[in-house]
Motif scaffolding. Structure first.
Motif, short mmCIF file in Angstrom:
data_model
loop_
_atom_site.label_atom_id
_atom_site.label_comp_id
_atom_site.label_asym_id
_atom_site.label_seq_id
_atom_site.Cartn_x
_atom_site.Cartn_y
_atom_site.Cartn_z
N GLY A 571 0.82 -1.20 0.00
CA GLY A 571 0.00 0.00 0.00
C GLY A 571 0.86 1.25 0.00
N SER A 593 -2.86 4.53 -2.78
CA SER A 593 -4.09 3.90 -2.30
C SER A 593 -4.70 4.65 -1.12
N LEU A 627 -9.94 6.44 -2.88
CA LEU A 627 -8.77 6.32 -2.02
C LEU A 627 -9.20 6.28 -0.57
#
Length: 686
Positions: A571, A593, A627
């Motif tokens: 991530g 992300s 997001l």
């Protein structure tokens, strides 16, 4: 004094080659247009009064969307208008090449007038677009065998291909000009375009068949078809305005650090091209903290606002001013704008501080220390000039002077800092030596109250000096190879602890901060992959937090590493969102992300409408881009409730738990397990 706009000048090196390229494009455009007019069927009416109303609607629409061009850092490469492309492409297939050429030329001339382009530069803009339109018409004619526009799937595909051809030819012409004008390689330009404008350009070209179909049906249908184009224009205009506001200080309305860095970078380019100088000055108010302590922060804010008004009242054309934070201001003035000596800028600043500031019944006398550095002798980029102006400012305060210009002898590190760096290096060289450790702060899901993961926070205890602030350690390490050793130790501690948590049934995601040096390193991704494999930690349970400023150090290398990490499943979180460099651009081009809203905005969202607007807008942006949005520094229940109301996904802060050791976190987790389960997979709530 240089007064000519830089964009209207030739490069100082090899100007002949630059003008020769422009002449070649203009000549090619004249030949292409003449040839096309000869062979193209003229379907335009001889009597302009008899032109269908639909044509005028499309033509007016093309000009209207270019009346106020949208430009932000993510959409600033192309000198050719984009929004009008759908209109003149539609005119080309419905009324012919010549009408489309007239509309396009009007758009190009309008754009050139708006940016005050020189006559030769406006001619190039018109020519490169005309050349692109000619090639586009040839592609359309070849695919449709010269038939009139029909609303078939084949015609739609042919028009889109013709539009893509127009875009390719136009941008290749611009890329060629930039190669000679700004030493920007064609490949670099093309890659930058693909990262920033390509998708928008394709979307606009895809509107051309809709406008063409409406145009052959009814003028009113053209008006209806224009709604998607104008809606897209409006949305991008709002986004550009938000980015502009993110570059301003909410208290004074002056530029903030991010906006100042961007604008100074442009001025340095201008100064380099015109062989002129500029000066960067940093002002620090003396005893401003005493005003806050004695009269309160509200009065201190009023003082800053009054000073900002004074600075603006004496603002010379072209001069930049910014509030960097707290009681620190910065100024830039160039020879291109009329600056002949940095001392003249210093005198203007002093004159603003000479008169007391009246705050109600209190008159406050303010003084300040100023440090300056000049381009090109003291540095050739923003970071160098800014750092050296700060060094001069420090010397000014050390001497008790009100102004000091940078000198090389001022630029030195204190022995204490060097010794501290050496001690840190020894602690990192031997894993058995104590000192470096991690604390962990939970990140909570606002919808469920469950634990999403933890952020690993650096702590360093010196053998004799005790606990050292992490910011001081990082500032020291980032300037040397010690940063890589520190990152390796942090990653090793975090993954070892994460392996223990996994074995105990806690599939916690751990977020680790990485630096500029880490992202620039060619073997950082390999190192991280090997450590995850060794500790049996799935990539999905590791989150790397990166800052916006880190992304600008070596963009190509950084983007490559970030992309590789995302492909592994690690991530990526954009930390301190809104306080760094060109946030919108990074969200458009990077596989991020998660975004983390900086605590300075979160802390004031209840009492400060500006902070509230920034936070709520950021949450909306994050959710729109799918997001995860995490708010830092949540310390009060009212703040948490407001964040939940706005749709923020997660939060961390003292309201939930302070940073703690791994052992204490284990106990904290066990105390919660009776009421809730730890989330296994981290995904943004739908």
């Amino acid at each position: 004094m240089a007064t000519t706009l830089v964009r209207n000048t030739a490069p100082r090196e090899h100007p002949g080659r630059y003008y020769a390229f422009l002449a070649a494009i203009i000549s090619a455009a004249i030949i292409a247009v003449a040839t096309t007019i000869v062979i193209a069927p003229l379907s335009f009416y001889d009597n302009l009064v008899a032109v269908p109303p639909a044509f005028w609607v499309v033509a007016v629409l093309a000009l209207a969307v270019e009346m106020r061009s949208i430009r932000w850092r993510g959409i600033s490469l192309s000198t050719s208008p984009l929004f009008s492309a759908a209109c003149f492409l539609a005119v080309m297939v419905t009324w012919g090449f010549l009408p489309a050429l007239i509309v396009q030329a009007g758009v190009a001339i309008l754009a050139s007038v708006k940016v005050r382009a020189a006559l030769w530069r406006a001619g190039f803009n018109v020519a490169q677009m005309a050349l692109a339109l000619s090639v586009s018409w040839w592609v359309w004619t070849a695919l449709t065998e010269g038939n009139a526009w029909e609303t078939t799937g084949y015609d739609v595909l042919a028009l889109v291909l013709a539009g893509c051809t127009w875009s390719i030819v136009s941008h290749l012409c611009v890329a060629g000009a930039l190669k000679f004008r700004a030493a920007m390689g064609v490949r670099d330009y093309v890659m930058a375009y693909l990262r920033t404008e390509a998708f928008l350009g394709l979307a606009l070209i895809a509107l051309a068949p809709i406008i063409a179909t409406a145009a052959v049906t009814s003028a009113w249908l053209v008006v209806a078809a224009a709604v998607p184009l104008l809606s897209l224009y409006r949305l991008l205009n709002m986004a550009a305005e938000r980015e502009h506001q993110a570059n301003l200080d909410p208290l004074t309305g002056m530029l903030n650090r991010k906006g100042f860095e961007i604008e100074v970078g442009d001025k340095i380019v201008n100064a380099r091209e015109t062989d002129t100088k500029l000066s960067l000055l940093v002002l620090d108010l003396v005893r401003f903290a005493e005003v806050n302590s004695a009269l309160g922060h509200a009065v201190g804010d009023q003082l800053l606002e009054e000073l900002a008004q004074r600075f603006n009242s004496k603002k010379s054309p072209g001069k930049l001013m910014a509030r960097l934070g707290g009681d620190e201001f910065a100024f830039v003035w160039a020879e291109l704008d009329g600056m002949d000596d940095p001392a003249s800028c210093v005198m203007e600043i002093r004159s603003c501080l000479d008169q007391p500031v009246s705050l109600g019944d209190v008159a406050v006398n303010i003084t300040g220390a100023i440090g300056s550095a000049s381009f090109p002798e003291d540095g050739e980029d923003f970071e160098s000039l800014f750092r050296r102006a700060h060094i001069a400012l420090g010397e000014s305060k050390r001497r008790g002077s009100d102004y000091t210009r940078y000198a090389e002898e001022f630029d030195h590190h204190s022995p204490e800092r060097l010794m501290l760096l050496g001690d840190l290096r020894r602690a990192l060289d031997d894993p058995r030596l104590p000192g470096v450790k991690l604390f962990y702060q939970p990140q909570m899901c606002l919808d469920t109250g469950q634990v999403l993961g933890v952020e690993a926070l650096l702590r360093y205890t010196h053998p004799t000096q005790g606990n050292i602030q992490p910011t001081e350690i990082l500032a020291l390490a980032e300037q040397s190879a010690v940063m890589r050793l520190l990152t390796e130790r942090v990653v090793e501690i975090a993954l070892s602890q994460q392996q223990r948590w996994i074995s105990e049934g806690h599939n916690l995601r751990v977020a680790v901060n990485v630096s500029v040096r880490d992202l620039e390193s060619a073997d950082f991704v390999d190192f991280l992959t090997e450590r995850m494999r060794l500790h049996h930690v799935p990539a999905r349970l590791l989150q790397l937090e990166i800052t916006e400023s880190a992304l600008m150090a070596d963009p190509r290398r950084v983007v490559d590493n970030v992309t590789r990490l995302a492909e592994l499943g690690v991530g990526l979180s954009l930390d301190d969102f809104g306080t760094g460099f060109s946030s919108m651009q990074h969200l458009r081009r990077l596989p991020v992300s998660e975004i983390k809203i900086d605590r300075q905005f979160v802390a004031g969202l209840i009492d400060d409408p500006d902070d509230a607007a920034i936070v709520s807008s950021t949450i909306d942006l994050g959710r729109a881009l799918d997001l995860l949005v995490v708010a830092e520094g949540v310390e009060e229940e009212a703040t948490r409730a407001k964040l939940e109301e706005w749709g923020c996904h997660a939060a961390q802060g003292w309201l939930y738990a302070r940073p703690m050791s791994a052992a204490k976190l284990d106990g904290w987790l066990r105390s919660r397990e009776a009421a809730e389960a730890v989330i296994l997979d981290v995904v943004p709530p739908s």
